[in-house]
Design a protein around this motif. Structure first.
Motif, PDB file in Angstrom:
ATOM      1  N   THR A   5      77.611  84.435  53.770  1.00 55.46           N
ATOM      2  CA  THR A   5      78.203  83.830  54.960  1.00 55.46           C
ATOM      3  C   THR A   5      78.048  82.319  54.937  1.00 55.46           C
ATOM      4  O   THR A   5      78.996  81.573  55.248  1.00 55.46           O
ATOM      5  CB  THR A   5      77.549  84.398  56.225  1.00 55.46           C
ATOM      6  OG1 THR A   5      77.820  85.797  56.312  1.00 55.46           O
ATOM      7  CG2 THR A   5      78.077  83.706  57.475  1.00 55.46           C
ATOM      8  N   ARG A  18      83.786  90.137  69.288  1.00 54.77           N
ATOM      9  CA  ARG A  18      84.280  89.417  68.112  1.00 54.77           C
ATOM     10  C   ARG A  18      85.068  88.159  68.503  1.00 54.77           C
ATOM     11  O   ARG A  18      84.977  87.129  67.830  1.00 54.77           O
ATOM     12  CB  ARG A  18      85.155  90.351  67.274  1.00 54.77           C
ATOM     13  CG  ARG A  18      85.808  89.705  66.076  1.00 54.77           C
ATOM     14  CD  ARG A  18      84.810  89.283  65.018  1.00 54.77           C
ATOM     15  NE  ARG A  18      84.325  90.399  64.242  1.00 54.77           N
ATOM     16  CZ  ARG A  18      83.620  90.276  63.119  1.00 54.77           C
ATOM     17  NH1 ARG A  18      83.324  89.079  62.647  1.00 54.77           N
ATOM     18  NH2 ARG A  18      83.183  91.336  62.475  1.00 54.77           N
ATOM     19  N   VAL A  37      86.359  87.446  60.121  1.00 51.81           N
ATOM     20  CA  VAL A  37      86.154  88.195  58.878  1.00 51.81           C
ATOM     21  C   VAL A  37      84.686  88.291  58.470  1.00 51.81           C
ATOM     22  O   VAL A  37      84.357  89.003  57.514  1.00 51.81           O
ATOM     23  CB  VAL A  37      86.962  87.560  57.722  1.00 51.81           C
ATOM     24  CG1 VAL A  37      88.443  87.543  58.057  1.00 51.81           C
ATOM     25  CG2 VAL A  37      86.476  86.151  57.407  1.00 51.81           C
ATOM     26  N   LEU A  38      83.797  87.600  59.181  1.00 54.30           N
ATOM     27  CA  LEU A  38      82.377  87.666  58.828  1.00 54.30           C
ATOM     28  C   LEU A  38      81.821  89.051  59.154  1.00 54.30           C
ATOM     29  O   LEU A  38      82.318  89.738  60.047  1.00 54.30           O
ATOM     30  CB  LEU A  38      81.601  86.590  59.585  1.00 54.30           C
ATOM     31  CG  LEU A  38      81.891  85.136  59.174  1.00 54.30           C
ATOM     32  CD1 LEU A  38      81.093  84.171  60.033  1.00 54.30           C
ATOM     33  CD2 LEU A  38      81.572  84.924  57.689  1.00 54.30           C
ATOM     34  N   PRO A  39      80.756  89.468  58.463  1.00 52.27           N
ATOM     35  CA  PRO A  39      80.196  90.803  58.699  1.00 52.27           C
ATOM     36  C   PRO A  39      79.613  90.946  60.096  1.00 52.27           C
ATOM     37  O   PRO A  39      79.147  89.974  60.700  1.00 52.27           O
ATOM     38  CB  PRO A  39      79.092  90.918  57.628  1.00 52.27           C
ATOM     39  CG  PRO A  39      78.795  89.517  57.217  1.00 52.27           C
ATOM     40  CD  PRO A  39      80.065  88.763  57.356  1.00 52.27           C
ATOM     41  N   LEU A  40      79.631  92.158  60.608  1.00 45.41           N
ATOM     42  CA  LEU A  40      79.155  92.424  61.963  1.00 45.41           C
ATOM     43  C   LEU A  40      77.674  92.108  62.122  1.00 45.41           C
ATOM     44  O   LEU A  40      77.209  91.826  63.228  1.00 45.41           O
ATOM     45  CB  LEU A  40      79.416  93.894  62.328  1.00 45.41           C
ATOM     46  CG  LEU A  40      80.880  94.274  62.610  1.00 45.41           C
ATOM     47  CD1 LEU A  40      80.986  95.775  62.820  1.00 45.41           C
ATOM     48  CD2 LEU A  40      81.409  93.516  63.818  1.00 45.41           C
ATOM     49  N   GLU A  41      76.910  92.175  61.026  1.00 42.93           N
ATOM     50  CA  GLU A  41      75.476  91.897  61.098  1.00 42.93           C
ATOM     51  C   GLU A  41      75.192  90.460  61.542  1.00 42.93           C
ATOM     52  O   GLU A  41      74.093  90.164  62.039  1.00 42.93           O
ATOM     53  CB  GLU A  41      74.811  92.141  59.738  1.00 42.93           C
ATOM     54  CG  GLU A  41      74.815  93.595  59.277  1.00 42.93           C
ATOM     55  CD  GLU A  41      76.125  93.999  58.643  1.00 42.93           C
ATOM     56  OE1 GLU A  41      76.254  95.171  58.240  1.00 42.93           O
ATOM     57  OE2 GLU A  41      77.029  93.136  58.558  1.00 42.93           O
ATOM     58  N   GLU A  93      73.823  88.967  52.665  1.00 48.77           N
ATOM     59  CA  GLU A  93      74.933  88.776  53.603  1.00 48.77           C
ATOM     60  C   GLU A  93      74.868  87.419  54.288  1.00 48.77           C
ATOM     61  O   GLU A  93      75.899  86.788  54.575  1.00 48.77           O
ATOM     62  CB  GLU A  93      74.959  89.897  54.657  1.00 48.77           C
ATOM     63  CG  GLU A  93      73.821  89.902  55.657  1.00 48.77           C
ATOM     64  CD  GLU A  93      72.586  90.621  55.162  1.00 48.77           C
ATOM     65  OE1 GLU A  93      71.687  90.865  55.975  1.00 48.77           O
ATOM     66  OE2 GLU A  93      72.532  90.947  53.952  1.00 48.77           O
TER      67      GLU A  93
END
Length: 462
Positions: free
Chosen positions: A333, A147, A135-139, A329
């Motif tokens: 995180t 993933r 669920v963490l951002p792709l950045e 972000e």
């Protein structure tokens, strides 16, 4: 390469040597100062020692005085590798000394408890970490990773515990001889064994994919290492220690013990396993030998815990850059991963301890002690960064979790242990270990007076 044809290797230059020695002195001095400051506030010295590297590294010194950071060559891999080598010697000896203090008989009698706690304290954080990774951002995900591999790395990073940090914490709090301290070390060792195996699996996932050989080979090597250490290794240790003790020279005995710890560490590393694992097993084998003269160990224990261990913990924060947390972000995180890491490890250890019929405060103490990730998680983060699975920002997040959980573990552990009575067996074990202050139960002297606290009770099955 023919070294003789290449000619003699030039020694380290004078300026390079001066910079290296200055950096070591700065790290040790900062670690001792912050460790002393932590003790003044009633905290274990390891808390201040862990903060020393963050202070000297890019987060503070590198940000405020980049000229000094550049002069110390903190941006050069060769300099960091030299410092890492010094710190690694410290962690091997710290873990070896800890292994010598392990009561194998107690762990054998309570093998069921140890397995229950280590299993749940590993599985629950692993599952929660993998879920968070999805669920963490792709950045935050590394540029060369998918993933699934990224989530697997996050899960492994959150499921481990750091035996070196736990060992130093137990020594600082004078809890290594306590039953709860022995169970914490035993559970952490089992969890880390599985953790290193999982690291080899997820590393393979990120490179060549999952194959049966990538999963079965580390397990087979671990089994071989344990069998060899407990058979050939035990015989080697017995004969070597007998020869050293007969010299009646404490220096020879100490040098022999250091040699044996390094031999065990080199052996497991040669098998592709972590050298720290070999040092711990070697310490356990040495501690179980009838030829060990514990009275001669005091100088080694003092030097390791007062000099080498602080240097190792100080080096853990040198690569960490807290300025990355200014990005929203990354900060979000970090908050999410930190909360999940603490809660999952605490819940996992607590549930396992209760399932093993331990009481509430014993379960809380196990959860608190196993929460420290320390440099083990840092090593996993470095592997993930090198493989391209983790981004630099995610690396910083994981190192932050490693340091924060290591800082939180000692006060949580001390609060829980206050409710556990010191037994006669623990007093006898403390004298047997030969450590100063082991006759009582912990910091504040952990003097266990009868103060009428009806919550204080011995460690027992609930």
């Amino acid at each position: 390469m023919n070294l003789s044809a290449a000619g003699p290797i030039a020694p380290m230059g004078g300026h390079q040597m001066m910079v290296f020695v200055t950096l070591i002195a700065l790290l040790l001095g900062t670690a001792l100062a912050l460790g002393g400051l932590a003790r003044r506030f009633g905290l274990p010295s390891v808390i201040g020692e862990l903060c020393a590297g963050v202070l000297v590294g890019p987060s503070v010194v590198g940000h405020l005085t980049p000229e000094l950071s550049s002069w110390l060559r903190l941006d050069q891999a060769a300099q960091l590798h030299l410092v890492d080598a010094v710190g690694y010697l410290g962690v091997l000896l710290l873990v070896g000394v800890t292994g010598i203090g392990v009561d194998v008989g107690l762990l054998r009698r309570r093998a069921g408890m140890t397995l229950w706690v280590s299993a749940t304290a590993l599985v629950i954080p692993l599952v929660c970490g993998v879920a968070v990774g999805f669920v963490l951002p792709l950045e935050i995900v590394g540029a060369g990773a998918d993933r699934v591999s990224f989530a697997a790395f996050v899960g492994v990073a959150l499921c481990v515990s750091a035996v070196p940090v736990i060992a130093k914490t137990l020594l600082d709090l004078r809890l290594l001889h306590r039953d709860i301290g022995q169970l914490i070390i035993g559970s952490a060792t089992v969890s880390d064994l599985v953790g290193w195996l999982l690291l080899s699996v997820v590393s393979a996932m990120a490179t060549v994919g999952v194959r049966a050989s990538n999963v079965l080979l580390p397990i087979a090597l671990l089994a071989v290492a344990l069998v060899v250490c407990m058979t050939v290794g035990r015989a080697l240790v017995g004969r070597t220690l007998r020869a050293a003790v007969r010299t009646r020279d404490s220096g020879v005995v100490i040098a022999t013990i250091v040699l044996l710890v390094f031999v065990f560490a080199a052996g497991t590393h040669a098998l592709g396993l972590e050298a720290v694992l070999g040092a711990l097993i070697g310490g356990v084998v040495i501690g179980s030998s009838k030829w060990l003269n514990r009275e001669m160990l005091a100088p080694l224990r003092t030097f390791v815990t007062a000099v080498l261990a602080p240097l190792f913990f100080a080096t853990a924060g040198l690569r960490m850059d807290l300025t990355a947390l200014t990005r929203p972000e990354v900060l979000g995180t970090a908050g999410l991963v930190l909360v999940v890491a603490i809660a999952a490890k605490l819940a996992g250890a607590y549930l396992g301890a209760r399932a093993a019929r331990l009481g509430h405060w014993e379960a809380m103490a196990l959860g608190a002690g196993l929460n420290a990730r320390g440099a083990i998680e840092v090593i996993i983060a470095i592997v993930g960064l090198q493989l391209g699975v983790l981004s630099t920002a995610m690396y910083t997040v994981i190192v932050l979790v490693a340091i924060v959980t290591s800082l939180l573990a000692p006060p949580m552990l001390r609060r829980s242990v206050r409710h556990l009575e010191v037994t006669e067996e623990e007093v006898a074990r403390g004298r047997w270990l030969g450590g100063a202050g082991h006759e009582h139960g912990g910091e504040r002297g952990n003097d266990h007076r009868d103060d009428g606290d009806d919550q204080v009770r011995p460690m027992r099955a609930a």
